[in-house]
Motif scaffolding. Structure first.
Motif, short mmCIF file in Angstrom:
data_model
loop_
_atom_site.label_atom_id
_atom_site.label_comp_id
_atom_site.label_asym_id
_atom_site.label_seq_id
_atom_site.Cartn_x
_atom_site.Cartn_y
_atom_site.Cartn_z
N SER A 1 0.84 -1.21 0.00
CA SER A 1 0.00 0.00 0.00
C SER A 1 0.86 1.25 0.00
O SER A 1 0.56 2.22 -0.68
N SER A 2 1.94 1.23 0.79
CA SER A 2 2.75 2.45 0.85
C SER A 2 3.50 2.63 -0.47
O SER A 2 3.66 3.76 -0.94
N MET A 3 3.94 1.53 -1.08
CA MET A 3 4.62 1.66 -2.37
C MET A 3 3.66 2.26 -3.41
O MET A 3 3.99 3.23 -4.10
N ALA A 4 2.48 1.66 -3.51
CA ALA A 4 1.52 2.14 -4.50
C ALA A 4 1.09 3.58 -4.16
O ALA A 4 0.96 4.42 -5.05
N GLY A 5 0.92 3.87 -2.88
CA GLY A 5 0.53 5.21 -2.46
C GLY A 5 1.58 6.24 -2.87
O GLY A 5 1.24 7.34 -3.33
N TYR A 6 2.85 5.87 -2.74
CA TYR A 6 3.92 6.79 -3.14
C TYR A 6 3.84 7.08 -4.63
O TYR A 6 3.96 8.24 -5.06
N ALA A 7 3.63 6.02 -5.41
CA ALA A 7 3.55 6.22 -6.86
C ALA A 7 2.38 7.15 -7.20
O ALA A 7 2.53 8.09 -7.98
#
Lengths: 296, 274, 368
Positions: free
Chosen positions: B87-93
């Motif tokens: 979630s944090s990876m996708a959120g960053y993108a």
């Protein structure tokens, strides 16, 4: 200000792919694909085991239309929601109004009312089955002391559904209460101070400052509750098994029974999609209300 | 300042209500410390007399509760960890990178919020059946990882971090990975804690999916396991043992709540605040 | 170390152009200030040089190399942000060393450079604190320190003083000037405050609506503004403007201008750009106005501000326009008093109807 020229996009594109890939893969495999597969399954006479599947077109949907149990389950679910949603919202609002503010006592009490939300549905139903039990329960002695026969709450046509509502309130009031508390915290203190200088009574402060200040949250809570309570399963399954006489049979329970007791996976999926459509309608309503709120 | 008295009165009234609120829990707790024989005769009373810890001893040794508890811990922890990572990876993108089709992709993810678990648990069941993977930890975990709410929350949170911090880091020779790991994640501890807690609690209390996926008694999670033994309402295992199992099963999640309750309430405020 | 060149630099957001082709050469070691009102594109230009903003057209070169396609981190620039952009979860030491660490410097070298920078900026006692525990001025110095340790070719400052209080702003201003003298690096500094521009810059670049209006040394801009905008923007209190019509223009540039009240004032204009009958705007700096009962500019006092060393007299002239005079002598008229001013004629600026300066000294400068 973001700038979206192709150059920057190209440079970020590869990084974005890496950052997004893990989630998107899981999302596609375990959410989007199953949703399409659900539609696919619903066009079949599909059995849980044994591999029997036959394309039957819209037959399941036709069945659904003439299925008394489906309409009964839908009616029960709506009846449950109609009882649980308003009472939950009002209880949460009252608790939030009483517990909003500073002080250790209030903080502890907030935790108390939130704490019951962390129990699993099995523990909640266990506790309330015990409490409501006519021979071993907590309420039975009160009836006996008044010389009355204890009511078999979960076994009675009139009382079974309200009992599920009570257990659900006890289980679920924490979240809407916290939402209301957060909203109350957003109302600037100056407004209350100004109201006090304007000689506002406690009631008119509530009426003209507090409630208008949290009306978006009231809407949010209402919609979240409708969507949430439509999904009721565990309480009914574990406390009443849908009884007595199917008066507490809920939609999800009917899906579960159809699919995993009667093995009619194709038909169960059709009911599930019907539930999805109903709930998507409510979600749209939420979006629409949210947008309307923003316009103001 | 005004109306001190009526303020107090309200708090006292709510406090009394809280006592009523807690009575069922206290009662169950008390019963878990009473011998089965006593409970057969009467369940009344709020004092654990006669006192025994035999029920807990039985839960630990005879019943499968410790086994179920282990499954719950493994499943909830792994689920939480992976949800936080993806979630944090996708959120960053979504919050900070520019790439083609960003908007439609985000809309697609947010639209997933509208899909209830009940709509897809049957196809998921057939998928895992086809793969022969029911009654595994993988089956319990993976369907719960595709939670759009996590991506949504992290995107919102990352968007609230000043863009200048990231620009400063870019001038400081930081790559996207460095910015994500050394700047964004450390600044997101509150959001990650909240998301983690809710994921954990959700995973721990999950009922419908484990009920249809983990059908072997050895693979039950604590939630499903408890449901299986309360089915005959404590007749076979004994009321005291049943209560002890419930307390035992709730203890870890209760402990977590007591430690992190500050974050939970703050998290509700954050996710509601938009 | 290297200079910076902008060639026909453009920036647009969709159909909206914010920079309309700016060209500029900044010499190695020069301190250049971009100044202009908010929205003039000065920060956008700085961010394009830094590589934080995509370039829509034209080129940015640093040290003679075109940088358009070079990512921000490889341009050899360091930037001090308006809000400092310190990493809140890192100590001062870690904040300053972060860039070096990313570049793969040895721990020992990082420590040495950070300590040196801390020494210069008097931050040594605070190295292990988090930004939260620092005052505004200290945070500002950490942000500068973070730039220094990188030993960049070019320093970029984006309104770095705007979050400081007035006293600290003056102090930090001098500190940055001293830092420039000490490091000798190229520095580009963006501000909306013309005082900062005048006090710090080797050269000032005045921007308006994405166009460079004038480039020059501070006193050049002050004494010889190229147009009405620069004249009004540089200097405080603002230059006074009076509309007038040229009466006669001699071949040597000596001319007379008639203001609306009918009075005639002698001015110097460039004869090639002016002829009798032209509508012009006269510009008078407040300090170049004297009180003289026989003077041509008659009016009524609106307000008097006492600053101790000078006295500001705000008046409305009979012809309707407002005027400010800055006097070294204390005559302290009362509000509503009649008053008359005279200008020191050789310091009257003249602008033609399109706003361009046609004052004679500009012409003389070109001639010499």
């Amino acid at each position: 200000m973001t700038n979206r020229t192709p150059q920057r996009m190209r440079r970020d594109g590869r990084a974005a792919l890496i950052f997004l890939a893990p989630f998107l893969i899981i999302y596609c495999v375990f959410l989007i694909f199953p949703l399409f597969k659900a539609v696919f399954i619903s066009f079949h006479d599909w059995e849980l085991a044994g591999g029997y599947r036959e394309w039957i077109g819209f037959f399941n949907y036709e069945d659904l239309w003439y299925d008394d149990y489906f309409w009964k389950a839908l009616g029960n679910t709506m009846r449950f929601a109609a009882m649980a949603v308003p009472s939950m919202t009002i209880l949460a609002l009252l608790l939030a109004l009483g517990l909003h503010g500073h002080g250790r006592v209030r903080a502890v009490l907030r935790s108390v009312f939130f704490s019951s939300s962390v129990f699993s549905v099995t523990v909640v139903t266990l506790v309330w089955q015990m409490v409501l039990s006519p021979d071993r329960g907590l309420i039975a002695p009160i009836f006996r002391s008044m010389g009355m026969e204890p009511i078999n709450f979960l076994g009675s046509v009139e009382w079974a559904m309200p009992s599920l509502v009570i257990a659900t309130l006890w289980w679920g009031v924490g979240l809407p209460m916290a939402l209301f508390l957060a909203a109350l915290g957003q109302i600037p203190d100056e407004l209350y101070e100004a109201a006090e200088l304007d000689h506002a009574s406690r009631w008119s402060t509530l009426r003209y400052i507090t409630l208008p200040g949290i009306r978006h949250t009231v809407l949010l809570v209402l919609v979240l509750q409708i969507v949430g309570q439509f999904q009721i399963f565990g309480q009914a399954q574990l406390m009443t098994k849908g009884g007595p006489a199917n008066t507490t049979l809920t939609l999800v329970q009917y899906i579960y029974n159809t699919g995993f007791r009667d093995w009619q996976v194709g038909y169960a999926t059709t009911i599930a999609l019907a539930l999805f459509v109903v709930m998507a309608g409510f979600s749209m309503l939420q979006l629409w209300l949210g947008r309307k709120g923003d316009d103001q | 300042m005004r109306n001190r008295f009526s303020d107090r009165l309200i708090v006292v009234a709510v406090a009394l209500f809280a006592v009523v609120w807690l009575i069922p829990v206290v009662w169950v707790l008390v019963m878990s410390f009473k011998p089965d024989e006593v409970l057969m005769r009467s369940t009344a009373g709020f004092l654990p007399v006669p006192f025994t810890i035999e029920n807990y001893a039985r839960v630990m040794t005879v019943a499968k509760v410790p086994n179920w508890l282990m499954h719950s811990v493994i499943v909830s922890f792994l689920m939480t960890f992976i949800v936080l990572v993806i979630s944090s990876m996708a959120g960053y993108a979504f919050a900070r990178l520019d790439f083609p089709f960003k908007r439609p992709l985000f809309v697609l993810v947010v639209a997933g919020l509208m899909v209830p678990e009940q709509a897809i648990f049957i196809p998921l069941h057939t998928m895992f059946a086809d793969w022969g993977m029911h009654n595994t930890h993988t089956a319990l975990i993976t369907p719960r990882l595709a939670v759009p709410i996590g991506v949504f929350l992290m995107t919102q949170f990352f968007r609230s971090i000043p863009r200048e911090l990231e620009e400063a880091a870019r001038l400081d020779h930081a790559s996207h990975a460095t910015i994500f790991l050394r700047i964004m994640l450390p600044l997101s501890v509150p959001a990650l804690t909240t998301l983690g807690l809710f994921t954990f609690i959700h995973g721990w209390n999950d009922y419908l999916w484990p009920l249809v996926s983990a059908t072997s008694k050895d693979m039950y999670t604590v939630t499903v396991g408890l449901a299986s033994i309360q089915g005959n309402f404590g007749q076979s295992e004994g009321l005291g043992t049943l209560m002890a199992s419930a307390v035992f099963a709730s203890a870890p999640i209760m402990l977590l709540f007591v430690i992190f309750q500050r974050f939970i309430v703050a998290g509700v405020a954050m996710s509601a605040g938009k | 170390m290297s200079g910076v060149s902008l060639r026909d630099l453009r920036k647009s957001y969709g159909a909206l152009d914010v920079i309309h082709g700016a060209s500029l050469d900044i010499k190695e070691g020069e301190f250049v200030v971009f100044v202009g009102p908010s929205g003039c594109g000065k920060s956008t230009m700085l961010r394009m040089i830094a590589g934080l903003e995509e370039i829509s057209g034209g080129t940015v070169s640093i040290g003679g190399k075109e940088m358009n396609a070079v990512p921000a981190r490889d341009r050899g620039v360091a930037m001090v942000f308006q809000n400092y952009a310190l990493y809140p979860h890192m100590s001062v030491r870690e904040n300053m060393g972060f860039g070096l660490k990313n570049m793969g410097f040895a721990k020992k070298d990082i420590a040495e450079r950070v300590n040196n920078a801390a020494e210069i900026l008097q931050l040594t006692p605070y190295l292990d604190r988090k930004p939260k525990a620092l005052s505004g001025g200290q945070r500002q110095r950490v942000a500068i320190g973070r730039a220094i340790v990188r030993e960049p070719d070019v320093f970029l400052f984006d309104e770095p003083l705007s979050n400081l209080d007035a006293a600290l702003r003056v102090q930090t201003r001098t500190e940055i000037s001293q830092l420039h003298a000490r490091l000798g690096a190229t520095m580009i500094y963006v501000t909306h405050d013309q005082t900062e521009a005048l006090t710090m810059a080797d050269r000032i670049v005045v921007l308006r609506d994405g166009v460079i209006e004038q480039v020059g040394a501070p006193l050049d801009l002050y004494d010889r503004p190229a147009n009405l905008f620069v004249a009004g923007f540089i200097g405080a209190p603002k230059m006074n403007f009076l509309s007038a019509v040229l009466q006669q223009v001699a071949p040597n540039g000596a001319a007379t201008a008639k203001i609306e009240s009918g009075e005639v004032i002698p001015v110097q204009v460039s004869p090639a750009h002016a002829q009798a009958g032209d509508k012009v705007t006269l510009g008078l700096r407040p300090e170049n106005i004297a009180v003289d009962p026989a003077g041509p500019l008659k009016g009524k006092v609106d307000l008097v501000e006492q600053l101790g060393n000078v006295e500001l007299i705000y008046a409305t002239l009979d012809m309707g326009c407002k005027i400010v005079a800055e006097l070294r002598t204390r005559i302290s008229p009362l509000m509503g008093d009649r008053i008359a001013f005279r200008s020191l004629s050789e310091t009257i600026h003249v602008f033609d109807s399109s706003g361009d300066a046609i004052t004679a000294h500009n012409v003389l400068k070109v001639a010499s």
